[in-house]
Design an enzyme around this catalytic site. Structure first.
Site, PDB file in Angstrom:
ATOM      1  N   HIS A 181       1.007  -1.063   0.032  1.00 28.85           N
ATOM      2  CA  HIS A 181       0.093   0.085  -0.079  1.00 28.85           C
ATOM      3  C   HIS A 181       1.068   1.345  -0.135  1.00 28.85           C
ATOM      4  O   HIS A 181       1.409   1.676  -0.976  1.00 28.85           O
ATOM      5  CB  HIS A 181      -0.840  -0.088   1.118  1.00 28.85           C
ATOM      6  CG  HIS A 181      -2.329   0.775   1.245  1.00 28.85           C
ATOM      7  ND1 HIS A 181      -2.496   1.529   0.406  1.00 28.85           N
ATOM      8  CD2 HIS A 181      -3.067   1.105   2.009  1.00 28.85           C
ATOM      9  CE1 HIS A 181      -3.601   2.200   0.646  1.00 28.85           C
ATOM     10  NE2 HIS A 181      -3.730   1.921   1.818  1.00 28.85           N
ATOM     11  N   HIS A 228      -2.900  -2.952  -9.988  1.00 29.89           N
ATOM     12  CA  HIS A 228      -3.689  -2.270  -9.026  1.00 29.89           C
ATOM     13  C   HIS A 228      -4.957  -3.256  -9.061  1.00 29.89           C
ATOM     14  O   HIS A 228      -5.451  -3.691  -9.778  1.00 29.89           O
ATOM     15  CB  HIS A 228      -4.075  -0.937  -9.341  1.00 29.89           C
ATOM     16  CG  HIS A 228      -4.449  -0.097  -8.341  1.00 29.89           C
ATOM     17  ND1 HIS A 228      -5.858  -0.195  -7.842  1.00 29.89           N
ATOM     18  CD2 HIS A 228      -3.808   1.168  -7.418  1.00 29.89           C
ATOM     19  CE1 HIS A 228      -6.158   0.795  -6.851  1.00 29.89           C
ATOM     20  NE2 HIS A 228      -4.806   1.483  -6.581  1.00 29.89           N
ATOM     21  N   ASP A 246       2.314   4.956  -7.419  1.00 29.43           N
ATOM     22  CA  ASP A 246       3.483   4.717  -6.817  1.00 29.43           C
ATOM     23  C   ASP A 246       4.723   4.597  -7.732  1.00 29.43           C
ATOM     24  O   ASP A 246       6.006   4.576  -7.273  1.00 29.43           O
ATOM     25  CB  ASP A 246       3.582   3.673  -6.053  1.00 29.43           C
ATOM     26  CG  ASP A 246       2.362   3.565  -4.850  1.00 29.43           C
ATOM     27  OD1 ASP A 246       2.655   4.743  -4.307  1.00 29.43           O
ATOM     28  OD2 ASP A 246       1.752   2.765  -4.639  1.00 29.43           O
TER      29      ASP A 246
END
Ligand code: ACO
Length: 443
Positions: A269, A308, A364
């Site tokens: 995460h 994802h 990210d």
């Protein structure tokens, strides 16, 4: 004629059932309980480890269409907010549901800024952490500790109390985060400067040295604002789910927010951008990319910053960040990892494995490259995520508290353990070899 319902025939009994299909193509899991083989039967349950196909709430905050790569806060596209809004305004939108007019914005900004200071005991509390403590660990403990400073926060059913805690936590997060950073650097903590913007003040608390007044670089200040907007909420992600789940037993929101910070700490995460940077550093050079792709396809490892749970298309936040990275490099100089990242993305998006698995860069993939160029150590990456996500957590929590359908979060299980057996005295238990096999599998 078409009906909004689902007909189910239970082949064990031959009985048929009609279950209503609600808005958004949803059936209530509790409707399955009526499907029984006998009156004593518990009824059917759905089994959904990791909630991949279970809606846990009805929410008005964030909309995602993962197949189309759409993200909207309260209906506003993320691209428009990233271009035109600032973090505090976006936080207002997320928490309150509408964009503020000028007067409400000014009141909100002022109300957040008057909460940027923390109790001096918080400072002493933080000083108690080891010199090399991870800043996210420090943040986690300190957010939980806020619970002891604000006993009034336990009054979660009071609207004014919920509002106050929301302003407090949004106001204090940058201060706690900056103190954690200064602690790891062995530097004195810098108190908030409320003349500066939300992100400008955060930069001052992080980077101010002996100068009387810190002047944030406007490009980097704006970049941080955009990063904060992009991270402000993301509907029922792991940390929002932790916030709601822990909040459902009705502790004060600081206790629930500590759980959310803990969820965000994990490498899948909030820790993913650190892993993404480490992956790029491991590749080291554009010429080594094919080898990495081969290893990922052989399932020796995952490509961090790719894939994802919800987006099966390009994460819209990654698109914005890829562009933002080059604006930041104009000030900081280029982070050489960007060349590897861009080429890795190009090759991956033409590769069968990534295309067929619908694996695209997520938020990210590029955020870490920007943070690194701005001088943040990797241990600060999840902390930089936690600050803006506080608005989302508090909005998700308040929505849960107000929702009459919500109750303490308590999933069911499918029990697959031993059936009834009876306690045996210690010297009459099975031989060690049989027991050791069973015990070694237990953890
Ligand atoms: N690299 C290679 N293969 C991958 C990756 C990846 N990054 N992600 C998923 N896959 C593959 C899996 O091996 C699996 O393949 P298979 O069906 O052939 O066995 C398939 O894609 C589905 O993977 P799941 O793990 O079931 O997908 P899930 O939706 O549960 O996972 C997750 C999503 C955890 C984000 C995953 O894509 C991942 O581990 N990515 C890397 C970590 C990362 O970047 N996390 C940040 C997420 S964004 C955020 O938290 C802000």
């Amino acid at each position: 004629m078409a009906k909004n319902s689902l007909s189910i025939v239970d082949n064990r009994t031959g009985k048929s059932y009609e279950i209503p299909i609600e808005e958004g193509g949803v059936i209530r899991a509790s409707a399955l309980r009526n499907i029984k083989t006998s009156p004593e039967d518990f009824g059917l349950m759905s089994y959904d480890p990791a909630f991949t196909n279970t809606a846990s709430c009805r929410s008005k905050i964030t909309f995602i269409d993962g197949d189309k790569g759409i993200l909207r806060y309260r209906g506003y596209p993320i691209e428009e907010l990233a271009e035109k809004s600032n973090y505090l305004e976006t936080a207002y939108l997320i928490v309150k549901g509408e964009l503020p007019d000028r007067e409400h914005y000014q009141r909100w900004e002022n109300n957040i800024k008057i909460h940027t200071m923390v109790h001096e005991s918080i400072k002493q509390f933080m000083q108690g952490y080891r010199y090399d403590a991870h800043p996210m660990g420090m943040l986690l403990g300190t957010v939980g500790a806020l619970s002891t400073f604000y006993p009034d926060a336990a009054n979660i059913n009071d609207l004014e109390s919920r509002r106050l805690q929301t302003r407090r936590l949004i106001g204090k997060m940058p201060t706690l985060a900056a103190f954690a950073y200064r602690h790891t650097r062995g530097l004195p903590y810098v108190y908030p400067d409320n003349d500066l913007s939300y992100t400008g003040n955060f930069m001052s608390m992080l980077f101010k040295m002996t100068e009387l007044k810190y002047k944030p670089n406007p490009v980097l200040e704006r970049a941080l604002d955009v990063l904060f907007i992009l991270h402000a909420d993301h509907e029922q992600n792991c940390s929002a789910n932790a916030m709601r789940s822990v909040g459902s037993s009705q502790p004060d929101p600081y206790a629930a927010a500590a759980a959310a910070v803990a969820a965000l700490y994990g490498p899948l995460h909030g820790g993913a951008n650190e892993q993404a940077i480490r992956g790029l550093m491991e590749i080291g050079s554009v010429k080594n990319i094919p080898d990495m792709i081969k290893r990922v396809k052989n399932r020796e490892r995952r490509l961090m910053g790719f894939g994802h749970r919800v987006y099966k298309n390009y994460d819209p936040r990654a698109k914005i960040l890829k562009k933002l990275a080059y604006e930041v490099f104009e000030v900081t100089g280029k982070n050489p990892l960007i060349d590897i990242a861009v080429e890795l993305e190009r090759i991956a998006l033409e590769d069968d494995y990534f295309v067929s698995h619908k694996l695209y860069p997520n938020v990210d993939f590029y955020s870490g490259i920007i943070y690194q160029a701005m001088g943040f150590p990797m241990t600060m990456f999840p902390v930089l995520f936690a600050i803006p996500r506080t608005a989302g957590w508090m909005a998700q929590w308040a929505e849960m508290v107000r929702d009459p359908e919500q109750a303490i979060a308590r999933p069911r299980q499918v029990y697959i353990g031993e059936q009834l057996r009876h306690y045996a005295p210690i010297d009459q238990r099975p031989k060690p070899t049989q027991r050791e096999d069973a015990v070694s599998e237990a953890i």
